[in-house]
Scaffold this motif. Sequence first.
Motif, PDB file in Angstrom:
ATOM      1  N   GLY A 249      71.681  15.827 -82.839  1.00  0.00           N
ATOM      2  CA  GLY A 249      72.443  15.796 -84.074  1.00  0.00           C
ATOM      3  C   GLY A 249      73.931  15.763 -83.816  1.00  0.00           C
ATOM      4  O   GLY A 249      74.676  14.980 -84.433  1.00  0.00           O
ATOM      5  N   GLY A 250      74.392  16.601 -82.883  1.00  0.00           N
ATOM      6  CA  GLY A 250      75.800  16.590 -82.512  1.00  0.00           C
ATOM      7  C   GLY A 250      76.206  15.278 -81.876  1.00  0.00           C
ATOM      8  O   GLY A 250      77.317  14.769 -82.105  1.00  0.00           O
ATOM      9  N   GLU A 251      75.306  14.691 -81.087  1.00  0.00           N
ATOM     10  CA  GLU A 251      75.603  13.401 -80.457  1.00  0.00           C
ATOM     11  C   GLU A 251      75.780  12.307 -81.503  1.00  0.00           C
ATOM     12  O   GLU A 251      76.696  11.490 -81.420  1.00  0.00           O
ATOM     13  CB  GLU A 251      74.486  13.018 -79.486  1.00  0.00           C
ATOM     14  N   ASP A 252      74.903  12.293 -82.508  1.00  0.00           N
ATOM     15  CA  ASP A 252      75.010  11.277 -83.559  1.00  0.00           C
ATOM     16  C   ASP A 252      76.348  11.391 -84.296  1.00  0.00           C
ATOM     17  O   ASP A 252      77.004  10.378 -84.579  1.00  0.00           O
ATOM     18  CB  ASP A 252      73.855  11.424 -84.547  1.00  0.00           C
ATOM     19  N   ALA A 253      76.740  12.627 -84.598  1.00  0.00           N
ATOM     20  CA  ALA A 253      78.004  12.834 -85.314  1.00  0.00           C
ATOM     21  C   ALA A 253      79.198  12.388 -84.477  1.00  0.00           C
ATOM     22  O   ALA A 253      80.128  11.737 -84.981  1.00  0.00           O
ATOM     23  CB  ALA A 253      78.148  14.303 -85.708  1.00  0.00           C
ATOM     24  N   LEU A 254      79.170  12.715 -83.185  1.00  0.00           N
ATOM     25  CA  LEU A 254      80.279  12.342 -82.313  1.00  0.00           C
ATOM     26  C   LEU A 254      80.327  10.831 -82.116  1.00  0.00           C
ATOM     27  O   LEU A 254      81.412  10.225 -82.090  1.00  0.00           O
ATOM     28  CB  LEU A 254      80.134  13.066 -80.974  1.00  0.00           C
ATOM     29  N   ASP A 255      79.179  10.206 -82.007  1.00  0.00           N
ATOM     30  CA  ASP A 255      79.119   8.760 -81.852  1.00  0.00           C
ATOM     31  C   ASP A 255      79.728   8.060 -83.069  1.00  0.00           C
ATOM     32  O   ASP A 255      80.484   7.087 -82.940  1.00  0.00           O
ATOM     33  CB  ASP A 255      77.665   8.325 -81.664  1.00  0.00           C
ATOM     34  N   GLN A 256      79.434   8.576 -84.251  1.00  0.00           N
ATOM     35  CA  GLN A 256      79.977   7.982 -85.474  1.00  0.00           C
ATOM     36  C   GLN A 256      81.495   8.165 -85.550  1.00  0.00           C
ATOM     37  O   GLN A 256      82.226   7.222 -85.882  1.00  0.00           O
ATOM     38  CB  GLN A 256      79.312   8.617 -86.689  1.00  0.00           C
TER      39      GLN A 256
ATOM     40  N   SER B 248      61.625  18.179 -89.364  1.00  0.00           N
ATOM     41  CA  SER B 248      60.972  19.007 -90.383  1.00  0.00           C
ATOM     42  C   SER B 248      61.973  19.482 -91.431  1.00  0.00           C
ATOM     43  O   SER B 248      63.185  19.500 -91.202  1.00  0.00           O
ATOM     44  CB  SER B 248      60.318  20.233 -89.728  1.00  0.00           C
ATOM     45  N   GLU B 249      61.443  19.877 -92.572  1.00  0.00           N
ATOM     46  CA  GLU B 249      62.286  20.422 -93.635  1.00  0.00           C
ATOM     47  C   GLU B 249      63.002  21.682 -93.165  1.00  0.00           C
ATOM     48  O   GLU B 249      64.115  21.985 -93.610  1.00  0.00           O
ATOM     49  CB  GLU B 249      61.434  20.732 -94.869  1.00  0.00           C
ATOM     50  N   ALA B 250      62.362  22.443 -92.270  1.00  0.00           N
ATOM     51  CA  ALA B 250      62.969  23.689 -91.789  1.00  0.00           C
ATOM     52  C   ALA B 250      64.199  23.433 -90.937  1.00  0.00           C
ATOM     53  O   ALA B 250      65.162  24.212 -90.965  1.00  0.00           O
ATOM     54  CB  ALA B 250      61.935  24.502 -91.002  1.00  0.00           C
ATOM     55  N   LEU B 251      64.188  22.346 -90.157  1.00  0.00           N
ATOM     56  CA  LEU B 251      65.302  22.088 -89.237  1.00  0.00           C
ATOM     57  C   LEU B 251      66.321  21.097 -89.781  1.00  0.00           C
ATOM     58  O   LEU B 251      67.450  21.050 -89.299  1.00  0.00           O
ATOM     59  CB  LEU B 251      64.766  21.580 -87.891  1.00  0.00           C
ATOM     60  N   ARG B 252      65.948  20.317 -90.784  1.00  0.00           N
ATOM     61  CA  ARG B 252      66.869  19.297 -91.286  1.00  0.00           C
ATOM     62  C   ARG B 252      68.191  19.881 -91.787  1.00  0.00           C
ATOM     63  O   ARG B 252      69.266  19.352 -91.469  1.00  0.00           O
ATOM     64  CB  ARG B 252      66.192  18.466 -92.374  1.00  0.00           C
ATOM     65  N   PRO B 253      68.187  20.987 -92.559  1.00  0.00           N
ATOM     66  CA  PRO B 253      69.478  21.539 -93.016  1.00  0.00           C
ATOM     67  C   PRO B 253      70.359  22.008 -91.863  1.00  0.00           C
ATOM     68  O   PRO B 253      71.587  21.907 -91.936  1.00  0.00           O
ATOM     69  CB  PRO B 253      69.068  22.715 -93.913  1.00  0.00           C
ATOM     70  N   ILE B 254      69.732  22.517 -90.795  1.00  0.00           N
ATOM     71  CA  ILE B 254      70.511  22.955 -89.632  1.00  0.00           C
ATOM     72  C   ILE B 254      71.155  21.749 -88.966  1.00  0.00           C
ATOM     73  O   ILE B 254      72.331  21.787 -88.576  1.00  0.00           O
ATOM     74  CB  ILE B 254      69.615  23.724 -88.634  1.00  0.00           C
ATOM     75  N   ARG B 255      70.386  20.656 -88.844  1.00  0.00           N
ATOM     76  CA  ARG B 255      70.940  19.457 -88.211  1.00  0.00           C
ATOM     77  C   ARG B 255      72.099  18.899 -89.034  1.00  0.00           C
ATOM     78  O   ARG B 255      73.133  18.502 -88.473  1.00  0.00           O
ATOM     79  CB  ARG B 255      69.845  18.400 -88.041  1.00  0.00           C
ATOM     80  N   VAL B 256      71.943  18.887 -90.352  1.00  0.00           N
ATOM     81  CA  VAL B 256      73.016  18.373 -91.211  1.00  0.00           C
ATOM     82  C   VAL B 256      74.279  19.217 -91.062  1.00  0.00           C
ATOM     83  O   VAL B 256      75.387  18.686 -90.946  1.00  0.00           O
ATOM     84  CB  VAL B 256      72.545  18.349 -92.677  1.00  0.00           C
ATOM     85  N   GLU B 257      74.129  20.541 -91.043  1.00  0.00           N
ATOM     86  CA  GLU B 257      75.295  21.406 -90.903  1.00  0.00           C
ATOM     87  C   GLU B 257      75.910  21.273 -89.513  1.00  0.00           C
ATOM     88  O   GLU B 257      77.136  21.264 -89.358  1.00  0.00           O
ATOM     89  CB  GLU B 257      74.914  22.863 -91.168  1.00  0.00           C
ATOM     90  N   ALA B 258      75.072  21.142 -88.487  1.00  0.00           N
ATOM     91  CA  ALA B 258      75.590  20.956 -87.134  1.00  0.00           C
ATOM     92  C   ALA B 258      76.386  19.659 -87.034  1.00  0.00           C
ATOM     93  O   ALA B 258      77.451  19.609 -86.401  1.00  0.00           O
ATOM     94  CB  ALA B 258      74.434  20.949 -86.137  1.00  0.00           C
ATOM     95  N   GLN B 259      75.894  18.611 -87.662  1.00  0.00           N
ATOM     96  CA  GLN B 259      76.624  17.346 -87.649  1.00  0.00           C
ATOM     97  C   GLN B 259      77.950  17.471 -88.392  1.00  0.00           C
ATOM     98  O   GLN B 259      78.954  16.876 -87.991  1.00  0.00           O
ATOM     99  CB  GLN B 259      75.760  16.245 -88.268  1.00  0.00           C
ATOM    100  N   ARG B 260      77.950  18.249 -89.462  1.00  0.00           N
ATOM    101  CA  ARG B 260      79.203  18.476 -90.188  1.00  0.00           C
ATOM    102  C   ARG B 260      80.212  19.199 -89.308  1.00  0.00           C
ATOM    103  O   ARG B 260      81.404  18.855 -89.296  1.00  0.00           O
ATOM    104  CB  ARG B 260      78.943  19.285 -91.456  1.00  0.00           C
ATOM    105  N   ILE B 261      79.754  20.194 -88.554  1.00  0.00           N
ATOM    106  CA  ILE B 261      80.659  20.944 -87.679  1.00  0.00           C
ATOM    107  C   ILE B 261      81.318  20.011 -86.671  1.00  0.00           C
ATOM    108  O   ILE B 261      82.544  19.996 -86.508  1.00  0.00           O
ATOM    109  CB  ILE B 261      79.887  22.070 -86.960  1.00  0.00           C
ATOM    110  N   VAL B 262      80.504  19.207 -85.993  1.00  0.00           N
ATOM    111  CA  VAL B 262      81.039  18.297 -84.974  1.00  0.00           C
ATOM    112  C   VAL B 262      81.941  17.245 -85.611  1.00  0.00           C
ATOM    113  O   VAL B 262      83.033  16.949 -85.105  1.00  0.00           O
ATOM    114  CB  VAL B 262      79.889  17.641 -84.191  1.00  0.00           C
ATOM    115  N   GLY B 263      81.507  16.678 -86.732  1.00  0.00           N
ATOM    116  CA  GLY B 263      82.317  15.669 -87.396  1.00  0.00           C
ATOM    117  C   GLY B 263      83.643  16.219 -87.892  1.00  0.00           C
ATOM    118  O   GLY B 263      84.699  15.575 -87.739  1.00  0.00           O
TER     119      GLY B 263
END
Length: 386
Positions: free
Chosen positions: A109-116, A312-327
Amino acid sequence: MTSLKALAADPWQSRGRAFAEDDRGPRGPRDAFQRDRDRIVHSAAFRRLRHKTQVFVAPDGDHFRVRLTHSLEVAQIGRTMARALGLNEDLTEALCLAHDLGHPPFGHGGEDALDQRLADAGGFDHNGHTLRIVTRLESPYPDFPGLNLSWEMLEGLAKHNGPVADPKWALAEADAAFELELDRWPSLEAQVAAIADDIAYDNHDIDDGLRSGIIDLDGLLGLDFVREVWRGVEARHPGLDPTRQVKALVRDGIGGMVGDVLAETRRRVAEAGVGSIDEVRGCGLQLVGFSAPMRTAERALKRHLYTHLYDSEALRPIRVEAQRIVGDLADAYRGDPSLLPDGWAGGEDERGRLRGIGDYIAGMTDPFAIRQHERLVGPVSLPDRF
């Protein structure tokens, strides 16, 4: 069992290092690949893997795997296969330990955000960044930049998943500095390291996924491979308590996959008729791999884990927030480079400056990225679990 020793990488026949080294100091009784392994183990980038996400955000849960424990488990599996095949264990272990050095905080997730965020500077790729770390960024030695690893080590890191037809900028830079024959297959040691990675996370993510409660055993038992391994455990250990039964499932899953790879690799090597490591590189085929039935089963397991765990629904919100942090961090540093520590705001042009920002963020651990976001941008709202 057939040994592939004639195809093993030989440290005494290494193509050398990019920079000549003065060997007058106290080196100890170590060959080139042993020194490579030790340089990885002693690196700051390796230590930082302790606080980087594997599946679950690193600050959460003492029992879940992180990048460091995953890398150690990959090394154990890789070293076992290398020994059984007669390959070089030290090179295999070094490649396994180093394969995830380039991951930024929060995993893919962090990699995707940094790549963008760095798209206008060539983007970000964790595999290329691993090469950037070991050739440029991690520089503890007085006489050369990077760790000055052997050619065989760099080759394996660059293309452990096979030839690279269109390398991104970081890998292309490393190749330009020390030509790595990106159009050819790597050593068998590198191929073993790649499949050891698959075997490790396929099986250990079952363990972590069940522990978390995000995936359930009934769903996994719908997969032929998992059900067969589970029945074998039940037959050998009737009445075993469920927690220990899951541990046996994971252990036997690894054993089954390893055994399959060993048999299939010997078959492929014999069929290809290769007689030297150079012929391995030039044969145009992947020689280390799963048999066709196991490959089908392993892909089914991966699909199940992607659907029911990683996405999964359980991990998706964490991934979204992690991507926000990196972005957000990338945006903050781009907007005000003075926020970067000394030594990270350089670069001869805009592209170089942006890549420096990527270097700095990619080196962060999960907890450090969270603290930096709270200091520079604002609060973080990661859930209490995962």
